[in-house]
Design a protein around this motif. Structure first.
Motif, short mmCIF file in Angstrom:
data_model
loop_
_atom_site.label_atom_id
_atom_site.label_comp_id
_atom_site.label_asym_id
_atom_site.label_seq_id
_atom_site.Cartn_x
_atom_site.Cartn_y
_atom_site.Cartn_z
N ALA A 190 0.61 -1.51 0.12
CA ALA A 190 -0.39 0.08 0.13
C ALA A 190 1.07 1.35 0.36
CB ALA A 190 -1.56 0.05 1.67
N GLY A 191 0.67 2.03 -0.76
CA GLY A 191 1.50 3.17 -0.67
C GLY A 191 1.06 4.04 -0.15
N VAL A 192 1.61 5.04 0.34
CA VAL A 192 1.54 6.23 1.10
C VAL A 192 0.57 7.24 0.64
CG1 VAL A 192 3.33 5.34 2.86
CG2 VAL A 192 3.77 6.76 1.21
N SER A 215 4.07 0.71 2.08
CA SER A 215 5.41 1.65 0.90
C SER A 215 6.43 1.76 2.04
CB SER A 215 5.10 2.21 0.19
OG SER A 215 4.61 3.38 0.59
N GLY A 216 6.22 2.51 2.98
CA GLY A 216 7.41 3.22 3.36
C GLY A 216 7.41 5.24 3.47
N ALA A 274 14.19 0.37 7.70
CA ALA A 274 13.58 -0.88 6.94
C ALA A 274 12.66 -1.12 5.67
CB ALA A 274 13.32 -1.71 8.43
N GLN A 275 11.57 -1.24 5.97
CA GLN A 275 10.57 -1.14 4.96
C GLN A 275 10.77 -1.01 3.92
OE1 GLN A 275 8.41 -2.77 6.26
NE2 GLN A 275 6.59 -2.85 4.86
N PRO A 276 11.62 0.58 3.75
CA PRO A 276 11.40 1.67 2.11
C PRO A 276 12.36 0.66 1.16
CG PRO A 276 11.62 2.68 4.47
CD PRO A 276 11.11 2.21 4.75
N ARG A 277 13.15 0.15 2.06
CA ARG A 277 14.55 -0.73 1.39
C ARG A 277 14.10 -1.80 1.37
NH1 ARG A 277 19.36 2.05 3.68
NH2 ARG A 277 18.17 2.40 6.23
#
Lengths: 467, 467, 467
Positions: free
Chosen positions: A378-380, A408-409, A459-462
């Motif tokens: 889910a994109g922010v 998604s971060g 960590a999440q966006p990575r």
């Protein structure tokens, strides 16, 4: 009459909740910025030339700012839109317009980003207005002339560790190549944005594709050559660090065509005879092909469909695209993406990030999809929705269905270089506030909240963007 | 067991935020009421006759009240709907029904408005119920017989400065003319509501248009005469103080027809042979014409489309329209309004206020449109959405995209005369609460919040409706 | 590192509001549970066999749990989906997977329900993780072997007074008959769920209907026999205590067909030649017939349309239905239900409960319909929406339009037996919080709030579901 850059800004009002949020925010406040999607021009960093004036920095490139001034009655022409660098007298005039209409931005995140930049980057602590416009102009201009305020220096000061730009598949990426050699602490990478190559009915499409073929050194005379050219350019982008592709069309549909039909439409399009319905079918087919390529080459696929571009043709004719009148429309993902997810939804390593400017799909479609498919994130909140109230609504509705691991971060998606740290800090504050509310409602322990927040920032966006 | 009319009602719960909100509300509490859209009958004020009883005041004209009683199992017939003035015995009976089912209104704004009127206008401080229904009836009836409680006296006491009614284009506006001579402190003006003249497939349309032609002293035998008659009536309305036109159709579409095609459909419609699709095309064309006329004569244009009128035909057949079963449907503005905004969106002085009963368009369509087009204003929550939770959601989602300067200012849209001050006070409290939240989140200084609130109450509606 | 089962969990953060909410919740905390819609297997209670292991209790039957693990990268196969009772070694393995990915559930209601069950039913107070997974498994398994933790004992301990299951019209209901004789304190009743009998184009439909005819001892060779068979089975269900029917199709439409046309399509369907458009028309016609039967036999009708079932065909092919990939789509009620409500909307005693997984219709369609039609009730948030943030949004948007008397009362809709008390307690806490907010905003007195909350827990579901 002061600029509000308070340490508790955007945190929850309830004192108990605010105390928790403050602790959480403090722990992530200074972590590096990861920006996997945005619109900064790589040449800005390559040239590292000083910004010429406050207007070229804050007004001209930012359709958030010009849009609200336009709605307030200021013609785009008066703002120097499309005029390139302005003579100082005109730039001052534009700056006075901005300061004089400071009230137009009350309640918006644009105001928050502008304030944060003025305060944090330029040390300004008085509220812009007619009375101090010239003084502010001079103070900003003075700083901009200093080495400390050139683009690369700001990149460092902002703590940006990763920055993705958005680029045409035919771009040779020499700017990115040069930046990779430039010894920056930050990694600057391109993003593959093939929209216009997939819209076969758009004026000039055949020439566009021919140029793509030339750049890819591939014969695009037939459909299979077109696919090969796109695959070739994706490899070129990957070689220059790209991690994702980005797609924005009128809808989210992905529908396969038989190979012969795809080839037939492609041929008609090259000869300039494609029908609108054929072009739509071909584009929907190509979205599926893009997903297939992502499964093969590993690029993360991001979608943000359903914007009516250039809603006001007279403005487009005079000032071009991205001038503030792209207007969202309703979107549908559940049915539209079914063929794509049937094929690739559980493909190992496939990542599909869904952005939207229609918030009704967050709880109805995006969160349910992301809570089943390992590939879907889910994109922010994006674009018109990148404000505190929509972000809070998104946090609640998506995480209560899909948890935090399907987000998604944060993505800043901006052309406004100076808004990047302000946007990321806003996200961290709002995430801290949201998690603090869960702690105070005894739904999460504070150590878990802290772990979750740190993950959302780092960590999440990575993981989602495979950095 | 007391009526709740607490000074802090509707303000935020957090004590710090409430303190700010209280200060803000206090500053605007007693400002005059500007009501640019509503449904009060001008004859009520012209005749200035005492209200006959509590039921003709609180129940019969208010489909909010009768709707909820009907859902609770009370037949509309028992409520005297469509019966005109009731014999006292029946009126008492209806009043007992209302008081006996007071619980049905818990949580609704209807309850809030009723309470405020009972408390502020009639000095009643005990909660209605079966036990005190007759006593309350008598106390209200006694007051209603006093001069202090006749319509004009209440108009003054409420501090109403401007009040727009809603009127048929064929209305001669003699009531308004007489009111203009009556020396009221308030300005009472008509609003041009041409819906039924634009729906050529509606039963009786040809006769309706013929009457319009007669009133306008214009030959409406051909399309150009029809346009001339409408323009003539708009001038008549403007001469009687009208500031706006109001439009409500099945959708928001505005699509031009070639002149010959419009004329052809018009002719067919006059002869009673129009097809449904032709009627729809003609109506959409006429919305564009209405915008064109607004650009020429300056009347503000308000739209509130997409209501399924008279959803329950048996109730309509027996009790007529406006009896509580107009039900909202989904609406779309972005594509629908594109032709209109392409032509007139930046026309100097054109004002288009978009209302909706579908809140999904606030952040997706209305706020983005209003944040670019200088002509477009976001109408405040309307009808089913005129309650605290929807108003709060609206405030956040629209202002964080478009700022405060793109709001219409408050509209009460009511037939219930006594609810006007309660509705405006509710809006002021909710705006104060919203702004206080921005102050406490350090997004706005309190002086800016106060300026914004004052503007929402006074300057903004004057500007949007050109008062 | 402890499980959070705090007495104030889910209550509002503001201390003043929390104090009111705590008093309200305390008053209803121990009231019996009424569960008028759910998916517990009646045989679970008939057999009253001990649960074999933690996985068959917490993981395998609960697609909320398996869905999030699947999104987190755990193949359904590894979770024993479709495998029936697992060998202990595999069950332990699955349990370790659940505990090891405990972070996936942060912020979700699933976590809340699991925690509450672990804490309240098994006395576990440490947070699940890799380190204690085996220990927790053993502690739960030990308890499950005790008589105190067999299904009927838990039914009693949970205070369940009424429990509806969901059943096929051809079910002989012997399990329910036996349960009625078993002397349970709770009433266990079936619910009539005829979906697959109304979808004439579904594979195997003709055989399904023939079995129905056999069970009903009715000749279903023609349309009138089909109707008779359905009426017969409804009577059979009513004789076994059923109070409602439940319907879930691709949309909410109810459109009458002429009798001859319905009979014609039925005949074609029996011969296996029905077209998709005919099947849709027939199903929409049958929804109207179901409403007609409800008016005659008194069964409450519940609708929850617009789910794209089995979105990922490869998963369906391997693991069957209800495996976590039913995804919501947009729904429309206003126009869809008009023919049904025109006929039956004011029929005395007819009850129609509208559930949705598309929250945009709450304020736009469901609340307006429920605030006029005495037959229509707004179903509480359902399925993907059964979480605190959506429940809070629902409470506000529906009650501010339609009041509290138009709500269905809480529905748990669960296959996860142990989540029933946790789900009802969550609803009571959230209702208490919502009502406390109204009290603190001086919109409701506390005695009214208490009366409302008690009614939501007890009187309202009894009234709506005719218990």
């Amino acid at each position: 009459m002061s600029l509000t850059s308070h340490p508790d800004r955007l945190l929850p009002a309830d004192p108990g909740t605010r105390a928790v949020a403050r602790r959480l925010h403090h722990a992530v406040r200074d972590l590096p910025i990861i920006s996997p999607h945005g619109h900064v021009d790589p040449r800005l960093l390559l040239d590292d030339a000083p910004f010429t004036d406050p207007v070229s920095l804050f007004v001209q490139p930012d359709h958030y700012v010009t849009r609200l001034l336009h709605a307030g009655g200021v013609p785009l022409n008066d703002l120097g839109i499309g005029a390139g660098p302005l003579p100082q007298a005109h730039a001052r005039q534009v700056w006075r317009l901005l300061c004089g209409r400071w009230d137009l931005f009350r309640g918006t995140p644009v105001r928050y980003w502008l304030e944060t930049a003025l305060s944090d980057v330029f040390g300004i602590s008085d509220r812009p207005g007619t009375g101090n416009a010239d003084d502010l102009y001079d103070r900003i201009a003075t700083r901009l002339a200093q080495d400390s305020h050139r683009p690369r220096a700001m990149l460092d000061r902002f703590g940006i560790e990763f920055l993705a730009t958005t680029d045409d598949p035919a771009d040779d990426l020499t700017a990115h190549a040069a930046l990779a050699e430039a010894g920056l602490r930050a990694r600057i990478v391109p993003t593959f944005r093939p929209d216009r190559y997939l819209e076969t009915a758009a004026p000039g499409w055949a020439d566009t594709v021919k140029r793509l073929g030339a750049v890819a050194d591939t014969d695009i005379g037939q459909y299979h050559g077109f696919l090969a050219a796109l695959e070739n350019r994706r490899r070129h982008f990957i070689a220059h660090g790209a991690v994702s592709t980005d797609h924005s069309h009128a809808d989210a549909a992905a529908e396969p065509l038989p190979l012969a039909e795809a080839a037939r439409i492609y041929a008609r399009a090259l000869s300039g005879e494609v029908l609108k319905a054929e072009a739509t079918a071909f584009r929907r087919h190509m979205i599926l092909e893009m997903a297939r390529m992502s499964c093969e080459d590993g690029l993360v696929m991001t979608l943000h469909p359903a914007i009516a571009r250039n809603h006001h043709p007279p403005t487009f004719d005079r000032f071009g695209p991205d001038t503030g009148h792209d207007i969202p429309t309703q979107v549908e993902f559940t049915r539209a993406l079914r063929p794509l997810l049937t094929r690739f939804g559980t493909h190992p390593g496939f990542h599909l990030v869904l952005f939207t400017t229609d918030p009704t799909v967050y709880s109805r479609e995006i969160a349910p999809l992301a809570s089943f498919y390992p590939s879907v994130y889910a994109g922010v909140p994006w674009w018109f929705l990148d404000n505190p109230s929509e972000i809070r609504a998104f946090q609640r509705s998506v995480t209560e269905i899909a948890g935090f691991s399907r987000l998604s971060g944060f993505i800043d998606d901006t052309r406004a270089f100076l808004s990047i740290p302000a946007r990321h800090d806003m996200a961290r504050r709002l995430d801290a506030g949201h998690l603090a509310e869960l702690v105070v409602a005894h739904r999460l322990d504070e150590d878990e909240a802290l772990d979750t927040l740190t993950s959302l920032v780092s960590a999440q966006p990575r993981k989602v963007f495979k950095l």
